[in-house]
Design a protein around this motif. Structure first.
Motif, PDB file in Angstrom:
ATOM      1  N   LYS A 298      50.056  16.072  59.470  1.00 47.57           N
ATOM      2  CA  LYS A 298      51.181  16.562  60.091  1.00 47.57           C
ATOM      3  C   LYS A 298      51.795  17.876  59.581  1.00 47.57           C
ATOM      4  O   LYS A 298      51.999  18.073  58.251  1.00 47.57           O
ATOM      5  N   VAL A 299      52.239  18.889  60.215  1.00 39.53           N
ATOM      6  CA  VAL A 299      52.924  19.923  59.857  1.00 39.53           C
ATOM      7  C   VAL A 299      54.436  19.855  60.159  1.00 39.53           C
ATOM      8  O   VAL A 299      54.720  19.852  61.512  1.00 39.53           O
ATOM      9  N   ILE A 300      55.257  20.201  59.252  1.00 40.48           N
ATOM     10  CA  ILE A 300      56.746  20.132  59.601  1.00 40.48           C
ATOM     11  C   ILE A 300      57.426  21.332  59.449  1.00 40.48           C
ATOM     12  O   ILE A 300      57.596  21.692  58.050  1.00 40.48           O
ATOM     13  N   GLY A 301      58.099  22.045  60.517  1.00 39.34           N
ATOM     14  CA  GLY A 301      58.532  23.181  60.184  1.00 39.34           C
ATOM     15  C   GLY A 301      60.293  23.043  59.877  1.00 39.34           C
ATOM     16  O   GLY A 301      60.615  22.158  60.556  1.00 39.34           O
ATOM     17  N   TYR A 302      60.870  24.025  58.990  1.00 40.42           N
ATOM     18  CA  TYR A 302      62.215  23.878  58.750  1.00 40.42           C
ATOM     19  C   TYR A 302      62.795  25.257  58.598  1.00 40.42           C
ATOM     20  O   TYR A 302      61.701  26.368  58.201  1.00 40.42           O
ATOM     21  N   TYR A 303      63.726  25.434  58.651  1.00 44.51           N
ATOM     22  CA  TYR A 303      64.460  26.686  58.702  1.00 44.51           C
ATOM     23  C   TYR A 303      65.533  27.049  57.378  1.00 44.51           C
ATOM     24  O   TYR A 303      65.726  28.025  56.790  1.00 44.51           O
TER      25      TYR A 303
ATOM     26  N   ILE B 187      60.608  14.605  51.364  1.00 40.27           N
ATOM     27  CA  ILE B 187      60.406  13.535  52.380  1.00 40.27           C
ATOM     28  C   ILE B 187      59.148  13.832  52.878  1.00 40.27           C
ATOM     29  O   ILE B 187      58.146  13.126  53.281  1.00 40.27           O
ATOM     30  N   ALA B 188      59.109  14.935  53.702  1.00 41.29           N
ATOM     31  CA  ALA B 188      57.911  15.526  54.288  1.00 41.29           C
ATOM     32  C   ALA B 188      56.495  15.330  53.413  1.00 41.29           C
ATOM     33  O   ALA B 188      55.533  14.873  53.517  1.00 41.29           O
TER      34      ALA B 188
ATOM     35  N   ALA C 246      52.680  14.949  54.749  1.00 39.03           N
ATOM     36  CA  ALA C 246      52.883  16.018  55.533  1.00 39.03           C
ATOM     37  C   ALA C 246      52.935  17.417  54.989  1.00 39.03           C
ATOM     38  O   ALA C 246      53.028  17.449  53.827  1.00 39.03           O
ATOM     39  N   ILE C 247      52.900  18.572  55.785  1.00 37.71           N
ATOM     40  CA  ILE C 247      52.783  19.829  55.075  1.00 37.71           C
ATOM     41  C   ILE C 247      54.159  20.401  55.825  1.00 37.71           C
ATOM     42  O   ILE C 247      54.377  20.887  56.858  1.00 37.71           O
ATOM     43  N   PRO C 248      55.246  20.561  54.687  1.00 39.02           N
ATOM     44  CA  PRO C 248      56.350  21.455  55.148  1.00 39.02           C
ATOM     45  C   PRO C 248      56.152  22.812  55.239  1.00 39.02           C
ATOM     46  O   PRO C 248      55.714  23.490  53.985  1.00 39.02           O
TER      47      PRO C 248
END
Length: 381
Positions: free
Chosen positions: A29-34, A42-43, A48-50
């Motif tokens: 899973k890929v988790i995008g953040y700003y 946590i990711a 997952a991949i932040p």
């Protein structure tokens, strides 16, 4: 930036996108953040991949203004526009996007952004009173942990969290070592080099690769200094850039300062020294994560004493000659706080202070150049 460093950074950046796409194809899973308030540990602990998402280009803003007010912060408009025009490859790959209630503009923009990707919104308190707000924020961090377990199908253990914390702490220390190179007089590294390296590597999937790459850059830049190769003469004004986050495509103020012969030696912003404070590895991992992120000295916090403490540390540690405080148009919290920051810099340290308010466009470049050059004449006196 030196040709060798730039080329290696570009090659690895392009390869990184391919690596993320392949990992996603293999089921990760890929988790995008700003924002700096997003707890990437946590990711990571969920496997997952932040990834950092785009928000520093001017091009997508025109499309964003079909939906968003024109008198809104360019970072918010660029972030939305990049998603709406499908021009941010990392947003395209994201399975989940993490937002946060830092300012009114962002939290309302996230409501609209939800039409493009599933969102998880972190409800961020705007006070750092640990007794009053830390318990609430801890529950928000815990809620994000539960969302990540649901998203990935993986149970997040304390051991996995501790390992993720150790890795991100190592990344922060390495990034700080790179930025600390500028403490040398004259600095062997330009502000634009610091920005390019840290900005590009923030998108890397493999944090270990990013850490090792920064270490290679540090060695290369140190060798450059040993050979007497410096980008600035010894008496070049040393400038601290404070305020809003800056990206490679929104770096016009840095360009103007350094073209005028001064050296941006440190960044107080989210991409700079605000980002390198460590998580306490001796505490319960989730509690330590909550404490670290809540302590971020962002202007949305009221009051915000940590920003003044950080500025004092940087002014003294980098032998700063002047402070430029950058605010994006319509970023009200940084704009209001600039008055107090200016008084602090001038009264406590006796340093020249310049507040600039601008956007991502090049339309005011000449006006900014004149103001910056006049400011640097004051600094040299």
């Amino acid at each position: 930036m030196s040709f060798v460093i730039y080329n290696r950074l570009e090659q690895l950046f392009e390869q990184n996108f391919s690596d993320i796409a392949q990992a996603k194809a293999n089921g990760r899973k890929v988790i995008g953040y700003y924002c700096l308030f997003s707890p990437v540990e946590i990711a990571l602990a969920a496997g997952a991949i932040p990834v950092s998402l785009c928000g520093s280009k001017d091009d997508p803003i025109e499309e964003a203004e079909k939906v968003l007010p024109r008198n809104l912060c360019p970072l918010i408009k660029s972030s939305y526009g990049s998603a709406a025009t499908d021009t941010c490859p990392f947003f395209r790959l994201s399975d989940l996007v993490v937002g946060e209630t830092t300012c009114d503009g962002k939290k309302k923009m996230f409501e609209l952004l939800g039409q493009f990707r599933p969102l998880h919104i972190l409800q961020l308190p705007q006070s750092q009173d640990s007794g009053a707000t830390l318990p609430f924020w801890y529950q928000e961090v815990k809620r994000f942990k539960e969302r990540m377990e649901e998203e990935t199908g993986e149970r997040i253990t304390d051991e996995a969290l501790s390992a993720a914390i150790h890795l991100t702490n190592e990344e922060r220390m390495t990034k700080k070592s790179l930025m600390d190179l500028a403490k040398t007089k004259p600095s062997p590294i330009t502000g634009r080099e610091i920005l390019a390296i840290t900005h590009k590597i923030s998108f890397f999937m493999d944090k270990r690769k990013g850490i090792n790459l920064i270490r290679e850059f540090i060695e290369e830049i140190q060798e450059r200094a040993r050979q007497g190769i410096n980008s600035f003469y010894p008496k070049a004004p040393r400038i601290l850039l404070s305020g809003v986050p800056v990206g490679i495509d929104s770096d016009k103020v840095i360009r103007l300062i350094e073209r005028a012969g001064a050296n941006v030696v440190c960044f107080e912003s989210c991409g700079g020294y605000k980002s390198v404070s460590l998580i306490d590895e001796t505490k319960d991992p989730l509690q330590a994560i909550a404490e670290k992120y809540l302590a971020t000295p962002c202007s949305i916090m009221s009051p915000n004493p940590g920003r003044y403490e950080l500025l004092a540390e940087l002014i003294e540690g980098f032998s700063v000659d002047g402070v430029v405080d950058l605010t994006w148009q319509a970023c009200h919290t940084y704009n209001v706080e600039s008055y107090s920051i200016g008084k602090f810099v001038e009264e406590k340290f006796g340093l020249p202070f310049l507040h600039l308010e601008t956007d991502y466009s090049e339309s005011d470049t000449e006006q900014l150049r004149v103001r910056i050059e006049a400011f640097l004449e004051m600094v040299k006196k």
